[in-house]
Design a protein around this motif. Sequence first.
Motif, PDB file in Angstrom:
ATOM      1  N   GLY A   9      59.046  29.246 -25.143  1.00  0.00           N
ATOM      2  CA  GLY A   9      59.310  29.562 -23.734  1.00  0.00           C
ATOM      3  C   GLY A   9      60.751  29.385 -23.338  1.00  0.00           C
ATOM      4  O   GLY A   9      61.044  28.920 -22.235  1.00  0.00           O
ATOM      5  N   GLY A  10      61.704  29.755 -24.226  1.00  0.00           N
ATOM      6  CA  GLY A  10      63.106  29.850 -23.823  1.00  0.00           C
ATOM      7  C   GLY A  10      63.327  31.231 -23.206  1.00  0.00           C
ATOM      8  O   GLY A  10      62.363  31.978 -22.955  1.00  0.00           O
ATOM      9  N   ALA A  12      64.351  33.958 -24.507  1.00  0.00           N
ATOM     10  CA  ALA A  12      63.851  35.080 -25.319  1.00  0.00           C
ATOM     11  C   ALA A  12      62.355  35.266 -25.101  1.00  0.00           C
ATOM     12  O   ALA A  12      61.878  36.389 -24.865  1.00  0.00           O
ATOM     13  N   GLY A  13      61.603  34.160 -25.178  1.00  0.00           N
ATOM     14  CA  GLY A  13      60.147  34.240 -25.004  1.00  0.00           C
ATOM     15  C   GLY A  13      59.762  34.660 -23.592  1.00  0.00           C
ATOM     16  O   GLY A  13      58.837  35.463 -23.400  1.00  0.00           O
ATOM     17  N   GLU A  31      54.173  27.158 -25.335  1.00  0.00           N
ATOM     18  CA  GLU A  31      55.425  26.383 -25.334  1.00  0.00           C
ATOM     19  C   GLU A  31      55.110  24.939 -25.730  1.00  0.00           C
ATOM     20  O   GLU A  31      54.197  24.340 -25.169  1.00  0.00           O
ATOM     21  N   SER A  32      55.898  24.415 -26.671  1.00  0.00           N
ATOM     22  CA  SER A  32      55.581  23.064 -27.169  1.00  0.00           C
ATOM     23  C   SER A  32      55.904  21.980 -26.139  1.00  0.00           C
ATOM     24  O   SER A  32      55.269  20.938 -26.121  1.00  0.00           O
ATOM     25  N   GLY A  38      63.689  26.348 -22.560  1.00  0.00           N
ATOM     26  CA  GLY A  38      64.251  26.057 -23.885  1.00  0.00           C
ATOM     27  C   GLY A  38      65.529  25.253 -23.783  1.00  0.00           C
ATOM     28  O   GLY A  38      65.533  24.154 -23.218  1.00  0.00           O
ATOM     29  N   ARG A  39      66.628  25.834 -24.270  1.00  0.00           N
ATOM     30  CA  ARG A  39      67.913  25.118 -24.303  1.00  0.00           C
ATOM     31  C   ARG A  39      68.626  25.113 -22.952  1.00  0.00           C
ATOM     32  O   ARG A  39      69.790  24.699 -22.867  1.00  0.00           O
ATOM     33  N   ASN A  54      71.821  20.059 -19.057  1.00  0.00           N
ATOM     34  CA  ASN A  54      72.042  19.663 -20.459  1.00  0.00           C
ATOM     35  C   ASN A  54      73.422  20.118 -20.929  1.00  0.00           C
ATOM     36  O   ASN A  54      73.916  19.677 -21.951  1.00  0.00           O
ATOM     37  N   LEU A  58      77.243  29.207 -18.085  1.00  0.00           N
ATOM     38  CA  LEU A  58      77.939  30.250 -17.349  1.00  0.00           C
ATOM     39  C   LEU A  58      77.253  31.578 -17.640  1.00  0.00           C
ATOM     40  O   LEU A  58      76.963  31.887 -18.793  1.00  0.00           O
ATOM     41  N   TYR A  63      75.693  40.433 -18.012  1.00  0.00           N
ATOM     42  CA  TYR A  63      74.406  39.978 -18.567  1.00  0.00           C
ATOM     43  C   TYR A  63      73.280  40.883 -18.026  1.00  0.00           C
ATOM     44  O   TYR A  63      72.387  40.416 -17.319  1.00  0.00           O
ATOM     45  N   GLU A 234      51.723  23.137 -26.078  1.00  0.00           N
ATOM     46  CA  GLU A 234      50.983  23.828 -27.127  1.00  0.00           C
ATOM     47  C   GLU A 234      51.956  24.223 -28.246  1.00  0.00           C
ATOM     48  O   GLU A 234      52.256  25.403 -28.453  1.00  0.00           O
ATOM     49  N   VAL A 236      53.069  25.136 -31.751  1.00  0.00           N
ATOM     50  CA  VAL A 236      52.355  25.752 -32.875  1.00  0.00           C
ATOM     51  C   VAL A 236      52.635  24.926 -34.125  1.00  0.00           C
ATOM     52  O   VAL A 236      53.785  24.572 -34.413  1.00  0.00           O
ATOM     53  N   ARG A 251      49.128  22.115 -32.128  1.00  0.00           N
ATOM     54  CA  ARG A 251      48.897  20.687 -32.433  1.00  0.00           C
ATOM     55  C   ARG A 251      47.651  20.162 -31.753  1.00  0.00           C
ATOM     56  O   ARG A 251      47.040  19.203 -32.209  1.00  0.00           O
ATOM     57  N   PRO A 266      63.459  28.674 -32.293  1.00  0.00           N
ATOM     58  CA  PRO A 266      64.701  28.565 -33.068  1.00  0.00           C
ATOM     59  C   PRO A 266      64.445  28.784 -34.562  1.00  0.00           C
ATOM     60  O   PRO A 266      63.326  28.573 -35.038  1.00  0.00           O
ATOM     61  N   SER A 269      62.628  26.102 -36.722  1.00  0.00           N
ATOM     62  CA  SER A 269      61.183  25.975 -36.423  1.00  0.00           C
ATOM     63  C   SER A 269      60.426  27.073 -37.157  1.00  0.00           C
ATOM     64  O   SER A 269      59.339  26.852 -37.689  1.00  0.00           O
TER      65      SER A 269
END
Length: 443
Positions: A9-10, A12-13, A31-32, A38-39, A54, A58, A63, A234, A236, A251, A266, A269
């Motif tokens: 769930g970053g 991209a997802g 998403e775990s 995500g980041r 974090n 920018l 974009y 969740e 994987v 898990r 990533p 993973s």
Amino acid sequence: MAKVIVVGGGFAGIAAATALAEKGINVELLESRGFLGGRVYSTENPSFPAPLDNGPHLFMGCYHETWKLFKRLNCSGSFKTIDPLRLSWLLPGGQKASLQCAPLPAPFHLIWGLFTTNAFPWKEKISLIKALMYFSKKPFKIKPEIKTISQFMNFTGQGPRSRELFWIPLCNAVMNVSVNLAPIRGFGEVLHRVFFGSRHDSSLVLTDKPLSEIGFKEVPVYLKDHQGSVHFHEGVQSFKVSTNTFEVITRSGQTYCGDALIWAVPPTSLTALWPKNDWQAIQTLPQLGKSPILSVHLIVSKTLINDHLVGLVGSHFEWVFNRNAHWDYPGEGQYLSLVASAADSLSRQTEKELVNLVMQELKDRLPASFTWEVLHAKVTREMAATFIWTSEADKLRLPCETPYPQVFLAGDWTDTGLPATIEGACLSGHRAAQKVISYLKMI
Ligand SMILES: Cc1cc2nc3c(=O)[nH]c(=O)nc-3n(C[C@H](O)[C@H](O)[C@H](O)COP(=O)(O)OP(=O)(O)OC[C@H]3O[C@@H](n4cnc5c(N)ncnc54)[C@H](O)[C@@H]3O)c2cc1C
């Protein structure tokens, strides 16, 4: 109704999941962690009086895939835009330099800015404009033996000021890799998009609130409204795949299957999860490496910076973000976040050492008459902020398709032609969604 599983769930997802949902496809996003983004996230810390990103993120006018996503989620309003582009720098000894682009069509907005700036001597302005013109049209006509940004700067005779104020800090910010390693063609793609599209493409865009609040909460609502859902916590744990089917097991012991699967996790993973001895290219992904980004967040007793964003020339911390300006931070003093990209050399320093270094580097660049103190300080470290984009890494970045027709890849590390950025992540997610739609039409 077709069902697609998206793992991760970053950006991209999220881009992939919402683009599919928009087309009437049932999406389950796994998403775990307990949050999306995500980041890109912020936290609260009891020893710091304000939210902590974090690391400052920018965005830019160019974009386009990212703005498409925010528009879909109906949250285009969480940003402040600096258009026409304006940059300013603090130099050692308390000197200032700035570049103000004009409200003209691109690239004349930049040419005007370069002609009128006090940042570079005339000779360097001309060689900088000449170097940028290599990226005005595609394909870029650069000799094949010129691979890195360093080699390109030498070839085009870039002077010390344009290296220190333009090429090095921009490369660090965009590529998170030093100019000695970063591929000039990849950086050129960014320069092309930023300076040779529309004037708005080169605008700087800053979030007007902490990162966790910029639209991730809207994603579960959006998916629910389109018959899909987000499953938090969740992660994987294992993956089984054959010619036409797949199963992902989390898990918590749940098994998910569907008509198609998008991995948006990533690279390391993915290597850990992919069946061993199945696809050699997946096993080589750890060679993409990890490049850190460190941020020092300070609340200082006085206003030190008026602009939204200021470059610190010759410093370990290339950029200072002024939270008072773009978040309207209401607390006492000024909230500054200083960022060090490609920060291998600093990554093992203690919080105290980093804060002392930042204070010294700020003092060296502010007028000596300024007296100020640090009221609060906190360091955030992202040791795997991005992969290390070199010419060799291009061979490791994977396409969206996999050997299995129902399984696709997304993520900032896939072969988007862009650096590891939010835009690269959104592009990869939208591309994966498009491929899934074509695949679903065929079956
Ligand atoms: C400090 C910092 C500053 C940055 N600054 C900028 C910037 O200024 N501008 C910019 O454009 N970009 C910036 N970036 C880069 C940008 O944040 C990333 O390129 C982008 O967010 C990557 O998105 P992604 O979806 O590809 O990957 P990620 O954000 O890493 O998302 C992957 C997701 O997958 C989940 N996941 C992993 N394994 C599993 C599993 N087994 N099961 C389920 N879920 C799993 C993770 O929890 C995560 O949510 C910065 C990055 C950092 C760290």
